[in-house]
Write a protein that holds these residues in place. Structure first.
Motif, PDB file in Angstrom:
ATOM      1  N   TRP A 161      40.700  -5.029  99.458  1.00 26.73           N
ATOM      2  CA  TRP A 161      41.203  -4.423 100.683  1.00 26.73           C
ATOM      3  C   TRP A 161      41.378  -2.928 100.461  1.00 26.73           C
ATOM      4  N   ASN A 162      41.335  -2.164 101.563  1.00 24.26           N
ATOM      5  CA  ASN A 162      41.446  -0.709 101.462  1.00 24.26           C
ATOM      6  C   ASN A 162      42.789  -0.263 100.902  1.00 24.26           C
ATOM      7  N   VAL A 163      43.822  -1.085 101.097  1.00 21.89           N
ATOM      8  CA  VAL A 163      45.144  -0.706 100.598  1.00 21.89           C
ATOM      9  C   VAL A 163      45.169  -0.685  99.069  1.00 21.89           C
ATOM     10  N   CYS A 164      44.256  -1.397  98.433  1.00 20.93           N
ATOM     11  CA  CYS A 164      44.199  -1.447  96.967  1.00 20.93           C
ATOM     12  C   CYS A 164      43.160  -0.485  96.400  1.00 20.93           C
ATOM     13  N   SER A 165      42.713   0.460  97.194  1.00 21.43           N
ATOM     14  CA  SER A 165      41.739   1.458  96.748  1.00 21.43           C
ATOM     15  C   SER A 165      42.405   2.831  96.743  1.00 21.43           C
ATOM     16  N   ILE A 166      41.603   3.873  96.665  1.00 27.38           N
ATOM     17  CA  ILE A 166      42.166   5.224  96.699  1.00 27.38           C
ATOM     18  C   ILE A 166      42.725   5.567  98.080  1.00 27.38           C
ATOM     19  N   LEU A 167      42.534   4.674  99.056  1.00 22.01           N
ATOM     20  CA  LEU A 167      43.064   4.901 100.399  1.00 22.01           C
ATOM     21  C   LEU A 167      44.523   4.482 100.530  1.00 22.01           C
ATOM     22  N   PHE A 168      45.124   3.989  99.427  1.00 22.95           N
ATOM     23  CA  PHE A 168      46.507   3.505  99.514  1.00 22.95           C
ATOM     24  C   PHE A 168      47.468   4.541 100.101  1.00 22.95           C
ATOM     25  N   PRO A 169      47.418   5.835  99.731  1.00 21.27           N
ATOM     26  CA  PRO A 169      48.371   6.795 100.323  1.00 21.27           C
ATOM     27  C   PRO A 169      48.196   6.964 101.828  1.00 21.27           C
ATOM     28  N   MET A 170      47.042   6.591 102.354  1.00 23.99           N
ATOM     29  CA  MET A 170      46.804   6.741 103.790  1.00 23.99           C
ATOM     30  C   MET A 170      47.566   5.701 104.617  1.00 23.99           C
ATOM     31  N   LEU A 171      47.890   4.566 104.017  1.00 21.76           N
ATOM     32  CA  LEU A 171      48.625   3.540 104.760  1.00 21.76           C
ATOM     33  C   LEU A 171      50.019   4.011 105.164  1.00 21.76           C
ATOM     34  N   ILE A 195      51.047   7.044 105.548  1.00 24.35           N
ATOM     35  CA  ILE A 195      50.870   8.127 106.518  1.00 24.35           C
ATOM     36  C   ILE A 195      50.519   7.556 107.880  1.00 24.35           C
ATOM     37  N   PHE A 196      49.620   6.572 107.902  1.00 22.58           N
ATOM     38  CA  PHE A 196      49.246   5.948 109.172  1.00 22.58           C
ATOM     39  C   PHE A 196      50.446   5.229 109.788  1.00 22.58           C
ATOM     40  N   PHE A 197      51.222   4.541 108.956  1.00 21.09           N
ATOM     41  CA  PHE A 197      52.364   3.781 109.458  1.00 21.09           C
ATOM     42  C   PHE A 197      53.408   4.709 110.074  1.00 21.09           C
ATOM     43  N   VAL A 198      53.766   5.770 109.379  1.00 24.18           N
ATOM     44  CA  VAL A 198      54.776   6.707 109.895  1.00 24.18           C
ATOM     45  C   VAL A 198      54.237   7.427 111.134  1.00 24.18           C
ATOM     46  N   SER A 199      52.958   7.791 111.110  1.00 24.87           N
ATOM     47  CA  SER A 199      52.362   8.424 112.290  1.00 24.87           C
ATOM     48  C   SER A 199      52.360   7.473 113.476  1.00 24.87           C
ATOM     49  N   ALA A 200      52.183   6.177 113.217  1.00 24.05           N
ATOM     50  CA  ALA A 200      52.239   5.190 114.297  1.00 24.05           C
ATOM     51  C   ALA A 200      53.637   5.121 114.897  1.00 24.05           C
ATOM     52  N   LEU A 201      54.674   5.254 114.068  1.00 17.72           N
ATOM     53  CA  LEU A 201      56.044   5.309 114.580  1.00 17.72           C
ATOM     54  C   LEU A 201      56.213   6.484 115.542  1.00 17.72           C
ATOM     55  N   ALA A 202      55.691   7.640 115.142  1.00 18.39           N
ATOM     56  CA  ALA A 202      55.805   8.827 115.990  1.00 18.39           C
ATOM     57  C   ALA A 202      54.934   8.700 117.234  1.00 18.39           C
ATOM     58  N   GLU A 203      53.756   8.097 117.087  1.00 14.42           N
ATOM     59  CA  GLU A 203      52.828   7.945 118.208  1.00 14.42           C
ATOM     60  C   GLU A 203      53.417   7.069 119.309  1.00 14.42           C
ATOM     61  N   THR A 204      54.189   6.068 118.921  1.00 15.45           N
ATOM     62  CA  THR A 204      54.772   5.142 119.895  1.00 15.45           C
ATOM     63  C   THR A 204      56.222   5.489 120.250  1.00 15.45           C
ATOM     64  N   ASN A 205      56.695   6.652 119.805  1.00 12.44           N
ATOM     65  CA  ASN A 205      58.060   7.114 120.104  1.00 12.44           C
ATOM     66  C   ASN A 205      59.127   6.144 119.604  1.00 12.44           C
ATOM     67  N   MET A 224      46.138  -2.291 114.059  1.00 10.26           N
ATOM     68  CA  MET A 224      45.289  -1.282 113.435  1.00 10.26           C
ATOM     69  C   MET A 224      45.577  -1.170 111.944  1.00 10.26           C
ATOM     70  N   CYS A 225      46.853  -1.201 111.563  1.00  8.64           N
ATOM     71  CA  CYS A 225      47.200  -1.201 110.136  1.00  8.64           C
ATOM     72  C   CYS A 225      46.570  -2.398 109.434  1.00  8.64           C
ATOM     73  N   THR A 226      46.575  -3.547 110.099  1.00  3.20           N
ATOM     74  CA  THR A 226      46.005  -4.760 109.520  1.00  3.20           C
ATOM     75  C   THR A 226      44.501  -4.643 109.351  1.00  3.20           C
ATOM     76  N   VAL A 227      43.827  -4.178 110.382  1.00  2.00           N
ATOM     77  CA  VAL A 227      42.358  -4.081 110.342  1.00  2.00           C
ATOM     78  C   VAL A 227      41.896  -3.024 109.353  1.00  2.00           C
ATOM     79  N   LEU A 228      42.553  -1.883 109.339  1.00  6.23           N
ATOM     80  CA  LEU A 228      42.081  -0.767 108.527  1.00  6.23           C
ATOM     81  C   LEU A 228      42.421  -0.914 107.050  1.00  6.23           C
ATOM     82  N   PHE A 229      43.553  -1.554 106.738  1.00  9.56           N
ATOM     83  CA  PHE A 229      44.026  -1.523 105.352  1.00  9.56           C
ATOM     84  C   PHE A 229      44.252  -2.906 104.719  1.00  9.56           C
ATOM     85  N   LEU A 230      44.557  -3.921 105.508  1.00 12.97           N
ATOM     86  CA  LEU A 230      44.906  -5.225 104.938  1.00 12.97           C
ATOM     87  C   LEU A 230      43.862  -6.302 105.192  1.00 12.97           C
TER      88      LEU A 230
END
Length: 350
Positions: free
Chosen positions: A202-212, A214-224, A267-273
């Motif tokens: 899965w992408n979460v276990c690759s070099i993309l791990f720090p992006m998860l 960032i995406f999660f916190v940005s999703a919090l801000a995106e949805t207020n 989206m977190c599930t599809v992109l990273f998990l």
């Protein structure tokens, strides 16, 4: 395609058969999503109450399971109040636009192999379009209310959403570089492996791990969501850009918020998990249908959303903007370059 064949067997032409099959599919999907949102809302309130050592909703129905449906009836029978100075056309359109765009994003989310309303090759671009257009509903609501407090809140929300969409965009670009496709189903299949430890691919276990994160916190801000609910931070703003709304119109804004939250969890599930993929390619994990793995992962991310709401104090607006522009943007941009180099020079030799 089975529904198309069924309607054609009834004597309809291909065009009508396709239209009716898609309409029926969308209707069933939206009904299931609405019922799911009702229980997700209850879970959010229960988790928040548990963190504060309270009971939460527990009166309407067994264990309070019917509380959300009681709230729905309450909203539907209340009187719709329109401010005398409001632009009535835009005032009515704003909640409809917001709710419609929130639901529309789900059209390209693959919940299992072949379980997607529209499996288009530019699914990621479609999601970008829907999230970008969502700002218009907020601006329309704030401006049409003819009140300075909703308008101020709408400007805050628009600036916040636009700021964090930039970071989300760069995070998704890193995933696209790994998968080599804009199709969300293809992104999930790119994380598939025949090895026993399927989660290792899965992408979460690759070099993309720090992006998860960032995406999660940005999703919090995106949805207020808290701690970034700055659209209603001061006492004057009350409920934010929809403070002048009541009854069904208020319910549409509230519903759109939770539909968008669940969309971000998916989206977190599809992109990273790994989407619908099991964590281990062994029995009994492989016996579980993919849709259940997908739902389990979505609920895991929603639990994190709820815990953040219950535990993290609210940011100031300057802290919110500094985090987005001075931390997330440079890091995500750097990771795009790093991922491109990894895909070009390292990954082909693995």
């Amino acid at each position: 395609m089975a529904l198309v064949g069924y309607f054609q067997s009834l004597g309809l032409g291909y065009g009508w058969a396709w239209f009716l099959s898609q309409a029926l599919l969308i209707l069933v999907f939206d009904v299931v999503l609405l019922v799911s949102i009702a229980f997700i809302l209850l879970a959010d309130r229960k988790i928040w109450a548990a963190v504060a050592l309270r009971r939460g909703p527990n009166v309407v129905g067994p264990f309070g399971l019917l509380q959300t449906f009681a709230d729905l009836i309450k909203f539907m029978v209340k009187e719709v109040i329109i401010p005398s100075g409001a632009n009535k056309v835009i005032f009515f359109l704003a909640p409809l636009v917001t709710a419609t765009l929130a639901f529309a994003g789900w059209a390209v989310i693959p919940m299992a192999q072949g379980w997607v309303v529209a499996d288009i090759n530019v699914g990621v671009l479609y999601l970008f379009a829907m999230s970008s257009l969502g700002v218009y509903g907020i601006i329309m609501a704030g401006w049409a209310s003819n009140s300075k407090y909703p308008f101020l809140s709408a400007l805050r929300a628009a600036a916040q959403m636009v700021s964090y969409e930039v970071s989300i965009g760069f995070v998704i670009i890193t995933v696209l570089l790994f998968a080599g496709s804009l199709n969300l189903s293809a992104i999930v299949r790119a994380q598939e492996t025949t090895g026993i430890f399927a989660f290792a691919h899965w992408n979460v276990c690759s070099i993309l791990f720090p992006m998860l994160p960032i995406f999660f916190v940005s999703a919090l801000a995106e949805t207020n969501r808290p701690p970034f609910d700055l659209v209603e931070a001061e006492s004057e703003l009350v409920a934010g850009f929809f403070v002048e709304y009541s009854a069904t119109q208020f319910m549409l804004f509230f519903l759109a918020e939770y539909v968008s939250i669940m969309l971000m969890c998916s989206m977190c599930t599809v992109l990273f998990l790994g989407g619908w993929l099991p964590p281990l390619n062994v029995v009994p994990f492989t016996w579980v249908p993919g849709i259940f793995w997908f739902l389990f992962k979505i609920l895991f991310f929603f639990f994190l959303f709820a815990m953040v709401k219950a535990m993290v104090p609210r940011f100031r607006y300057d802290q919110l903007m500094r985090l987005g522009w001075k931390v997330f943007l440079p890091v995500s941009l750097f990771w795009v370059v790093l991922t491109a180099g990894w895909v070009l020079f390292v990954r082909p030799h693995l």
